[in-house]
Design a protein around this motif. Structure first.
Motif, PDB file in Angstrom:
ATOM      1  N   SER A 492      23.863  54.141  53.448  1.00  0.00           N
ATOM      2  CA  SER A 492      24.988  54.918  53.980  1.00  0.00           C
ATOM      3  C   SER A 492      25.668  55.636  52.828  1.00  0.00           C
ATOM      4  CB  SER A 492      25.982  53.993  54.670  1.00  0.00           C
ATOM      5  OG  SER A 492      26.400  53.001  53.765  1.00  0.00           O
ATOM      6  N   ASP A 493      26.633  56.446  53.182  1.00  0.00           N
ATOM      7  CA  ASP A 493      27.416  57.116  52.152  1.00  0.00           C
ATOM      8  C   ASP A 493      28.118  56.039  51.329  1.00  0.00           C
ATOM      9  OD1 ASP A 493      27.668  59.817  51.575  1.00  0.00           O
ATOM     10  OD2 ASP A 493      29.804  59.728  51.961  1.00  0.00           O
ATOM     11  N   ALA A 494      28.355  56.308  50.061  1.00  0.00           N
ATOM     12  CA  ALA A 494      29.022  55.296  49.233  1.00  0.00           C
ATOM     13  C   ALA A 494      30.368  54.944  49.851  1.00  0.00           C
ATOM     14  CB  ALA A 494      29.220  55.840  47.836  1.00  0.00           C
ATOM     15  N   THR A 495      30.645  53.651  49.926  1.00  0.00           N
ATOM     16  CA  THR A 495      31.930  53.242  50.495  1.00  0.00           C
ATOM     17  C   THR A 495      32.772  52.585  49.411  1.00  0.00           C
ATOM     18  OG1 THR A 495      30.911  51.169  51.198  1.00  0.00           O
ATOM     19  CG2 THR A 495      31.082  52.894  52.839  1.00  0.00           C
ATOM     20  N   LEU A 496      34.072  52.778  49.514  1.00  0.00           N
ATOM     21  CA  LEU A 496      35.003  52.226  48.535  1.00  0.00           C
ATOM     22  C   LEU A 496      35.885  51.189  49.229  1.00  0.00           C
ATOM     23  CD1 LEU A 496      36.224  55.563  46.870  1.00  0.00           C
ATOM     24  CD2 LEU A 496      34.213  54.245  46.347  1.00  0.00           C
ATOM     25  N   ASN A 497      36.192  50.132  48.505  1.00  0.00           N
ATOM     26  CA  ASN A 497      37.089  49.113  49.062  1.00  0.00           C
ATOM     27  C   ASN A 497      38.535  49.588  48.993  1.00  0.00           C
ATOM     28  OD1 ASN A 497      34.989  47.411  49.500  1.00  0.00           O
ATOM     29  ND2 ASN A 497      35.227  46.276  47.590  1.00  0.00           N
ATOM     30  N   VAL A 498      39.276  49.370  50.085  1.00  0.00           N
ATOM     31  CA  VAL A 498      40.697  49.731  50.115  1.00  0.00           C
ATOM     32  C   VAL A 498      41.504  48.454  49.914  1.00  0.00           C
ATOM     33  CG1 VAL A 498      42.524  50.847  51.438  1.00  0.00           C
ATOM     34  CG2 VAL A 498      40.162  51.567  51.756  1.00  0.00           C
ATOM     35  N   LYS A 499      42.343  48.442  48.872  1.00  0.00           N
ATOM     36  CA  LYS A 499      43.118  47.236  48.569  1.00  0.00           C
ATOM     37  C   LYS A 499      44.577  47.593  48.320  1.00  0.00           C
ATOM     38  CE  LYS A 499      39.713  44.109  46.679  1.00  0.00           C
ATOM     39  NZ  LYS A 499      39.277  43.310  45.553  1.00  0.00           N
ATOM     40  N   PHE A 500      45.462  46.662  48.680  1.00  0.00           N
ATOM     41  CA  PHE A 500      46.875  46.828  48.303  1.00  0.00           C
ATOM     42  C   PHE A 500      46.990  46.603  46.805  1.00  0.00           C
ATOM     43  CE2 PHE A 500      47.945  45.737  52.833  1.00  0.00           C
ATOM     44  CZ  PHE A 500      48.610  46.925  53.104  1.00  0.00           C
ATOM     45  N   GLY A 503      47.058  43.151  45.636  1.00  0.00           N
ATOM     46  CA  GLY A 503      45.947  42.329  46.144  1.00  0.00           C
ATOM     47  C   GLY A 503      45.937  42.432  47.663  1.00  0.00           C
ATOM     48  N   GLY A 504      44.910  41.916  48.273  1.00  0.00           N
ATOM     49  CA  GLY A 504      44.811  41.996  49.740  1.00  0.00           C
ATOM     50  C   GLY A 504      43.877  43.130  50.135  1.00  0.00           C
ATOM     51  N   PHE A 505      42.703  42.755  50.643  1.00  0.00           N
ATOM     52  CA  PHE A 505      41.639  43.702  50.993  1.00  0.00           C
ATOM     53  C   PHE A 505      41.844  44.176  52.429  1.00  0.00           C
ATOM     54  CE2 PHE A 505      37.069  43.855  52.589  1.00  0.00           C
ATOM     55  CZ  PHE A 505      36.824  45.127  52.104  1.00  0.00           C
ATOM     56  N   ILE A 506      41.772  45.500  52.667  1.00  0.00           N
ATOM     57  CA  ILE A 506      42.029  46.038  54.011  1.00  0.00           C
ATOM     58  C   ILE A 506      40.729  46.437  54.703  1.00  0.00           C
ATOM     59  CG2 ILE A 506      43.330  47.772  55.334  1.00  0.00           C
ATOM     60  CD1 ILE A 506      45.062  48.063  52.713  1.00  0.00           C
ATOM     61  N   GLY A 507      39.803  47.015  53.946  1.00  0.00           N
ATOM     62  CA  GLY A 507      38.550  47.454  54.552  1.00  0.00           C
ATOM     63  C   GLY A 507      37.850  48.457  53.657  1.00  0.00           C
ATOM     64  N   THR A 508      36.911  49.219  54.222  1.00  0.00           N
ATOM     65  CA  THR A 508      36.147  50.170  53.403  1.00  0.00           C
ATOM     66  C   THR A 508      36.262  51.586  53.968  1.00  0.00           C
ATOM     67  OG1 THR A 508      34.174  49.689  54.703  1.00  0.00           O
ATOM     68  CG2 THR A 508      34.436  48.482  52.647  1.00  0.00           C
ATOM     69  N   ILE A 509      36.238  52.556  53.050  1.00  0.00           N
ATOM     70  CA  ILE A 509      36.368  53.975  53.407  1.00  0.00           C
ATOM     71  C   ILE A 509      35.246  54.729  52.714  1.00  0.00           C
ATOM     72  CG2 ILE A 509      37.737  55.980  52.681  1.00  0.00           C
ATOM     73  CD1 ILE A 509      40.171  54.673  53.648  1.00  0.00           C
ATOM     74  N   GLU A 510      34.750  55.782  53.354  1.00  0.00           N
ATOM     75  CA  GLU A 510      33.673  56.552  52.722  1.00  0.00           C
ATOM     76  C   GLU A 510      34.224  57.449  51.616  1.00  0.00           C
ATOM     77  OE1 GLU A 510      31.474  58.489  55.822  1.00  0.00           O
ATOM     78  OE2 GLU A 510      30.747  56.598  56.632  1.00  0.00           O
ATOM     79  N   GLU A 511      33.379  57.594  50.591  1.00  0.00           N
ATOM     80  CA  GLU A 511      33.789  58.330  49.384  1.00  0.00           C
ATOM     81  C   GLU A 511      34.194  59.775  49.700  1.00  0.00           C
ATOM     82  OE1 GLU A 511      31.775  59.420  45.068  1.00  0.00           O
ATOM     83  OE2 GLU A 511      30.570  58.467  46.591  1.00  0.00           O
ATOM     84  N   TRP A 512      33.456  60.430  50.628  1.00  0.00           N
ATOM     85  CA  TRP A 512      33.732  61.857  50.894  1.00  0.00           C
ATOM     86  C   TRP A 512      35.147  62.062  51.449  1.00  0.00           C
ATOM     87  CZ3 TRP A 512      35.119  64.014  55.533  1.00  0.00           C
ATOM     88  CH2 TRP A 512      34.977  63.203  56.667  1.00  0.00           C
TER      89      TRP A 512
END
Length: 819
Positions: A492-500, A503-512
């Motif tokens: 898939s397209d590169a995904t980035l982790n979304v974090k506060f 700390g605290g992981f929310i989910g993943t978003i695509e790089e584009w």
């Protein structure tokens, strides 16, 4: 114990649960205990898990009469699931059986979520029953001494086989099975499949072409008449000029009524961005849902998803807005109602989602269909027919996926190595590689040993070494590590982790998507308003945003699905019925739109193909209506534009949706001349397509995925993934080298083949052209846009306008056309 005693054990266990075995369950138990392989076809929520866990445990009891006192450790059965989310539930089902029957068998999970400590424990001592995914099974084949691990395995079950068939994960599974058959000769292979059209072929792909396993197999169909109630949400006021883009949000009050009247409702959207929008809109308009409403899609973090799944089971939630992340297998007894927003584009997906409600034998399923624009009500009417007559799509299996084969051979070379002649016979016995020649095989072997012909100067492509005894083996620890980290076929397209930031992981978003934002910008994701702080090490650091600030909604690539071939056929049949007296409630509701369409043009019959032309201030429009789905229309639009430009120099901009496509130009097309020149001919389609589309650019993009799967490019270490643009440029360089110096390279050729077969659906395109050739072409020169053309021409406006101004503009356009 004889079979009767074993059956009594199973039946008694069923009675203790307050159940009665279905005939298909006892049939499966019998076939399994007779040593047969098979495919079980049963609807969602009918108890198919116990149809196979029970005989696996009974078989163990039969072989070990003193099973209560003595236990023989070692792997006895593998259960493969395409979704990690299902593993916990499958494990619980297995544990219930093994514990209640008093065996001392252990059950374990091996997936991407399994901790390192659990994995090393499994290395020393495998559980008796293992629940795993196709990727994790490949990782087990990549570990030293894997033959010893699998040799006494008596069964392998591939769950949700219809989801894997027709994907490269399915090919991966075929290859793993070809190896396991050899090293565990007593292993029974079973597939479980819900909704699928080509069952016979699905069985053949699972068990291997003309194999002994296929000859000794059965196909068991569950005859359970599950009632599915399809209810269309028909608005009080019907649009005469429909347009796509408001996602059906004008019906939010109707949806709230349905939610309030049910115990638990799942609201399915087709794409993640629509999921986010519906969640926001419901919360804004009905704040009382707060605390009883949740969101579930593939980019939200795993802990949240698991919490949502458990909360549904515990009846703590009134409504969950979700995408296909909840399509499969997870058993939610409390769910009473399903709402499908927008056309699901396929019958199988619709049935799968419907089956999530009343997910228990004997219960009825209720699914509401919410059309995002009025023409989608024709889809609703067609789906009702499909549900009545159980018309379901075929899944077309892949052939000659050389990238998956390269990866698989490297997997075997990483573990204990392999002897080519032995593996050649195994690979050749699979459905995917039935047509492979010795020449192809030798090319692949040469590729993994020397890199391809044009890459021989570069050592990094020489992965496998040939040992003195003729064994092919990977000895470099670095190559082995890179390979293990990249096993899998989902690119898939590169995904980035979304974090506060704290700390605290929310989910993943695509790089584009994230690359378009600047620090300080606000976006809404997972139901939260977030402010971008910075991007660091493939992590998106955010903080809570000011609620009053305007924010962008997260969107994902690849969200647009196209109509399946069966769905297109059903849609056309339904459309032709609009001219008859036999009208469904949906078609009756659409009468104002059909009347307007007839006033400006026609509603075509089965033997007619409609073309409309008209002029607006944008230019000259020519609109064609094959009703074949957007992928076929994308290819057809390019093909026709190319053929017309051969007659006279003219340039077009193209637009398409599931119903038709448009060629827009600043000069008028001489349509009669075009039709006289046999525009829809099936001759030279392949070469015309190659010239009309930027087929090279599409193949180049496809090659990136092939290069990743075949291990030609390395995607990076966890937390330090390589940026998509670097991956793209790396694979592009290879693509150009192969194009210029080695056009016979199998991976290079595969990129073109997959572009035409899978992306452009060339086979369907030819069938559509053949159909049009037998229809009477009706060309209507209209004064102004028609209701059928309206969704296509307004789609182009969306690129330029925000949704608010788009709605205003459309209101003005509609008012002027209605005069």
């Amino acid at each position: 114990m004889n079979r009767e005693q074993l059956f009594n054990l199973a039946s008694d266990w069923f009675h203790q649960q307050g159940w009665k075995p279905f005939p298909f369950q006892t049939q499966t138990w019998t076939a399994f205990l007779q040593g047969k392989n098979g495919l079980l076809n049963a609807p969602t929520g009918s108890g198919k898990t116990y149809a196979l866990w029970l005989p696996i445990v009974l078989d163990y009891i039969k072989k070990n009469p003193d099973y209560k006192e003595k236990h023989k450790p070692g792997l006895k059965a593998i259960w493969i699931t395409p979704l990690r989310a299902l593993s916990v539930e499958i494990k619980q089902s297995a544990e219930r059986v093994v514990n209640d029957l008093g065996t001392q068998m252990t059950v374990g999970i091996r997936s991407g979520d399994t901790s390192a400590s659990e994995r090393s424990k499994q290395k020393g001592k495998m559980p008796d029953l293992l629940v795993t995914t196709p990727e994790s099974l490949q990782l087990l084949l990549a570990s030293k001494g894997y033959e010893k691990t699998f040799k006494d395995c008596s069964a392998i079950v591939i769950d949700e086989w219809h989801e894997l068939l027709g994907t490269k994960r399915g090919v991966q599974t075929e290859l793993a099975l070809s190896r396991l058959k050899k090293i565990a000769p007593n292993m029974r292979i079973w597939g479980i499949s819900a909704t699928i059209g080509n069952l016979q072929q699905a069985q053949e792909v699972l068990l291997g072409m003309n194999s002994e396993a296929y000859r000794n197999s059965v196909l068991i169909k569950a005859v359970i008449n599950k009632k599915i109630n399809v209810i269309s949400i028909i608005p009080d006021q019907m649009e005469t000029y429909p347009w796509r883009g408001h996602m059906g949000l004008h019906l939010v009050d109707e949806v709230a009524k349905i939610i309030k009247a049910s115990r638990t409702t799942l609201l399915f959207t087709n794409v993640r961005s629509a999921c986010e929008i519906w969640f926001q809109r419901l919360l804004e308009k009905y704040p009382e849902f707060a605390g009883e409403m949740a969101m579930h899609h593939g980019s939200i973090n795993r802990e949240t998803r698991l919490w949502v799944e458990q909360a549904i089971r515990d009846e703590e939630l009134k409504v969950v807005v979700c995408t296909s992340s909840l399509d499969l297998g997870v058993d939610f007894a409390p769910v009473e109602t399903i709402i499908q927003v927008g056309g699901p584009k396929g019958v199988a997906r619709f049935l799968q989602r419907a089956g999530r409600s009343g997910h228990q034998p004997g219960k009825e399923s209720n699914i509401y269909f919410l059309a995002t624009h009025s023409i989608e009500l024709i889809e609703a009417s067609a789906l009702k027919k499909a549900v009545e007559n159980t018309v379901v799509e075929d899944r077309v299996p892949y052939l000659n996926s050389w990238d998956v084969l390269v990866q698989y051979l490297n997997t075997l070379a990483v573990s204990d190595g392999f002897f080519p002649d032995e593996i050649y016979e195994e690979v050749k016995s699979t459905f995917c590689y039935q047509a492979m020649t010795r020449e192809n095989w030798n090319w692949i072997l040469n590729f993994i040993v020397n890199g391809s012909q044009s890459l021989q100067a570069y050592d990094e492509y020489k992965k496998v070494e040939i040992e003195e005894d003729g064994r092919f083996k990977i000895n470099s620890r670095m190559i082995a590590m890179h390979h293990r980290m990249q096993i899998g076929t989902i690119v898939s397209d590169a995904t980035l982790n979304v974090k506060f930031m704290g700390g605290g992981f929310i989910g993943t978003i695509e790089e584009w998507f994230i690359s378009k934002l600047n620090p300080g910008d606000t976006f809404t994701f997972g139901g939260k308003k977030l402010e971008l702080y910075r991007i660091k090490n493939m992590q998106v650091l955010v903080r809570k945003a000011d609620p009053s600030k305007k924010s962008r909604l997260v969107s994902w690539m690849g969200g647009r699905m196209a109509l399946s071939a069966q769905m297109s056929e059903l849609l056309r049949q339904e459309l032709y019925r609009a001219n008859s007296d036999d009208l469904s409630p949906e078609l009756k509701a659409l009468q104002p739109m059909f009347e307007r369409q007839r006033k400006e043009s026609i509603v075509p019959n089965a033997d007619e193909f409609l073309i409309e032309t008209f002029k607006t201030r944008e230019g000259h429009h020519a609109i064609f209506y094959p009703f074949e789905g957007r992928f076929v229309h994308e290819a057809l639009a390019s093909l026709l534009a190319y053929r017309i430009s051969l007659l006279s120099p003219i340039s077009f901009s193209l637009a398409y949706n599931d119903y038709g496509f448009e060629l827009l130009s600043d000069q008028e097309i001489n349509m009669q001349e075009v039709l006289d020149n046999n525009l829809f001919s099936t001759d030279y389609v392949h070469s015309d397509l190659q010239k009309s589309l930027n087929a090279t650019e599409m193949a180049r993009r496809k090659f990136r995925d092939i290069a990743v799967i075949a291990g030609l490019v390395f995607t990076g270490f966890p937390g330090k993934m390589i940026k998509t643009k670097h991956l793209q440029s790396g694979s592009q360089l290879l693509f150009e080298v192969f194009r210029d110096y080695e056009p016979e390279n199998l991976l290079f050729q595969q990129a073109y083949r997959e572009t035409f077969e899978h992306q452009l659906e060339e086979g369907r395109l030819l069938l559509a052209l053949e159909r049009i050739a037998n229809q009477e072409i009706v060309w209507k020169q209209c004064e102004k846009p028609t209701p059928f053309s309206f969704p296509i021409i307004t789609d182009r406006l969306r690129e330029k306008l925000s949704s608010e101004t788009l709605a205003e503009r459309i209101k003005k356009m509609t008012a002027s056309y209605m005069k």
